[in-house]
Write a protein that holds these residues in place. Sequence first.
Motif, short mmCIF file in Angstrom:
data_model
loop_
_atom_site.label_atom_id
_atom_site.label_comp_id
_atom_site.label_asym_id
_atom_site.label_seq_id
_atom_site.Cartn_x
_atom_site.Cartn_y
_atom_site.Cartn_z
N GLN A 193 82.24 61.87 18.92
CA GLN A 193 81.92 62.31 17.83
C GLN A 193 81.43 64.18 17.98
O GLN A 193 81.72 64.81 17.41
CB GLN A 193 80.15 62.26 16.77
CG GLN A 193 80.24 62.91 14.96
CD GLN A 193 79.27 62.12 15.08
OE1 GLN A 193 78.45 61.34 15.06
NE2 GLN A 193 78.88 62.58 13.86
N ASN A 194 80.83 64.72 19.35
CA ASN A 194 80.45 66.06 19.75
C ASN A 194 81.43 66.48 20.48
O ASN A 194 80.67 68.07 20.31
CB ASN A 194 78.96 65.67 19.67
CG ASN A 194 78.42 65.93 18.70
OD1 ASN A 194 78.53 66.14 17.26
ND2 ASN A 194 77.27 64.79 18.79
N ASN A 206 79.64 70.32 21.62
CA ASN A 206 78.91 70.94 20.63
C ASN A 206 79.87 72.30 20.63
O ASN A 206 81.10 72.72 20.48
CB ASN A 206 77.48 71.15 20.84
CG ASN A 206 76.91 69.49 20.62
OD1 ASN A 206 77.29 69.18 19.19
ND2 ASN A 206 75.84 69.24 21.24
N GLU A 230 72.13 63.84 23.00
CA GLU A 230 72.87 64.11 23.33
C GLU A 230 73.14 64.01 24.82
O GLU A 230 74.78 64.55 25.14
CB GLU A 230 72.59 65.93 23.32
CG GLU A 230 73.28 66.15 21.11
CD GLU A 230 72.38 67.28 21.13
OE1 GLU A 230 72.87 68.46 20.64
OE2 GLU A 230 71.35 67.84 22.31
N GLU A 245 75.51 60.96 25.34
CA GLU A 245 76.70 61.65 24.89
C GLU A 245 77.64 62.16 25.96
O GLU A 245 78.96 61.60 26.06
CB GLU A 245 76.78 61.18 23.17
CG GLU A 245 77.71 62.63 22.89
CD GLU A 245 78.05 63.03 21.51
OE1 GLU A 245 79.60 63.68 21.08
OE2 GLU A 245 77.52 63.02 20.63
N TYR A 292 84.65 57.69 19.88
CA TYR A 292 84.75 57.89 18.55
C TYR A 292 86.34 58.19 17.89
O TYR A 292 85.53 57.90 16.05
CB TYR A 292 84.95 59.66 18.89
CG TYR A 292 85.05 60.82 17.83
CD1 TYR A 292 84.22 60.47 16.32
CD2 TYR A 292 86.67 61.46 17.87
CE1 TYR A 292 84.63 61.58 15.52
CE2 TYR A 292 86.20 62.32 16.60
CZ TYR A 292 85.44 61.97 15.38
OH TYR A 292 85.08 62.82 14.08
#
Length: 115
Positions: free
Chosen positions: A12-13, A30, A86, A89, A105
């Motif tokens: 996702q990030n 990010n 995080e 991930e 994802y």
Amino acid sequence: MCCNYSILKQTQNGMLIFLKGCGNYQLTFNNLNFSLTEDELIAFANYLKRIDIDYWEKEYEHSIYKKKIPIPTLQSNFIILINRLELYELLVLLNFENTNEILSYNDLKNGIFWN
């Protein structure tokens, strides 16, 4: 960045991209973007695996920052702060041992529809 690339993993990030022309990797997470050789990528993954999450969360439990896990850099006035999720991930993005261990994802990006 090279035009010829392969997306190796995506969450996702973030995503991990292999640049075929130069043989390097791009790790985007990010608002961070790392350009790494294979050796640097492996060293970074090994560093993240050795982080003692409980220690850092206890060490900075009274910090004003929500993110408690520091990742130092060579620049003395710059530290990357992440939280437990995080870190997990990032470890998923950098896990080369088992690529089919969890949903990616791409599997979930369109959402889950409960009928």
